[in-house]
Design a protein around this motif. Structure first.
Motif: not given
Length: 338
Positions: A76-77, A121-128, A158-162, A166-173
């Protein structure tokens, strides 16, 4: 692997069948894709709301793949502290940081020869994320504090509920990591969008928990069935399972009634406010998955769904859709809905 047959779906007998009891056409399409993806070694991305059974689907992919004899490691990331993500996944060597008193293998190496399931997986830190991308590309890990890489032979699920787009566009993934993961995609619809599964799942859970409690004489009453079918299930399959489990524990006699489900806030004599959400979610999911519907098609489906929810009562249907009864009658006639 020998498969057990339940509710119209082939499922491995070794795992809980919560999310794999299929009857709704949406779920049967998911089953078809599951069977296609399982036999390959491609990375799989499972997208769905919390409670839809994403880990069960990941286990199905593993258990029906050539890697079935290897380990299945679920991580669980979202539960990993940001400062320990790399050490947990890639391992570390003695002295790498305060408290590292011995060498430790990470989850990737623990999954060697099998499958690693990276939940949320959407909760992984961007730096990692860039380090994870390198592992996916090179198939090797470097423990924290180490200088030598170690090869790993794992399949990534991998799995995500987000919404990762959109996360890519927002710069979070990272976009490049998203493309690496999104090779074989499985969109798991929420329970409200596959209502033909509700009673099948309910009967399944009733069988499971009545067996465990020795109450095999229990059955779902007519009013309880109505509640089950009209409820919006924000907690999805997990919430439905809990509701049936509760009912099995507290039912006073042989018939499960609405109050036994612990969902007594749902009105039985009128269409609940959650039904409007149901229609919106169904239309949303259709557009997102297919994107080929005209506005007229969507209006038709909205009217048809509302008419079913209101049990063909025109006054209730009109109220649900915010129409007058005469407006509804015109639409029913134009769309040939009887």
């Amino acid at each position: 692997m020998r498969l057990a047959r339940r509710g119209g779906a082939d499922i491995p007998p070794s795992i809980r069948a919560s999310a794999l009891v299929f009857r709704d056409p949406v779920s049967l399409e998911l089953q078809r894709r599951l069977l296609q993806f399982s036999v390959s070694d491609a990375s799989v991305l499972i997208v769905g709301e919390t409670g839809t059974g994403k880990e069960l689907i990941a286990r199905y992919v593993h258990d029906n793949s050539p890697r079935a004899g290897g380990p299945f490691i679920a991580v669980n990331c979202a539960a990993l502290p940001e400062t320990l993500v790399e050490a947990e996944l890639f391992g570390y060597e003695k002295g790498a940081f305060t408290g590292a008193t011995e060498n430790r293998t990470g989850w990737f190496e623990a999954a060697n020869g099998g499958t690693i399931f990276l939940d949320e997986i959407g909760d992984l830190p961007l730096a990692f994320q860039v380090k994870l991308l390198r592992v996916l590309q090179e198939r090797e890990v470097t423990p924290v504090g180490g200088r030598k890489t170690r090869p790993v032979d794992v399949r990534i699920v991998a799995a995500t509920n987000v919404n990762l787009e959109n996360a890519v566009r927002a710069g979070h993934f990272r976009e490049d990591l998203f493309f690496r993961l999104n090779v074989a995609r499985l969109d798991v619809a929420p329970l409200r969008a596959r209502r033909d599964d509700i009673l099948t799942l309910s009967e399944h859970f009733l069988h499971v928990y009545s067996e465990k409690t020795g109450r095999q004489d229990l059955s779902l009453g007519k009013e309880a069935i109505k509640v089950l079918l009209h409820y919006s299930w924000p907690g999805n399959i997990r919430e439905l399972e809990n509701a049936i489990h509760h009912a099995v524990l507290v039912a006073a006699d042989h018939v499960i009634r609405p109050d036994d489900l612990n969902l007594s806030h749902v009105a039985l004599d009128k269409t609940s406010g959650s039904d409007a959400d149901t229609i919106r979610h169904i239309i949303h999911d259709l557009i997102r998955r297919e994107g080929k519907f005209s506005l007229d098609d969507l209006v038709h489906m909205a009217i048809e769904e509302a008419y079913e929810i209101a049990e063909h009562n025109q006054i209730k249907t009109a109220k649900l859709l915010g129409l007058s009864r005469s407006q509804l009658r015109t639409l029913l006639k134009n769309h040939r809905i009887d």
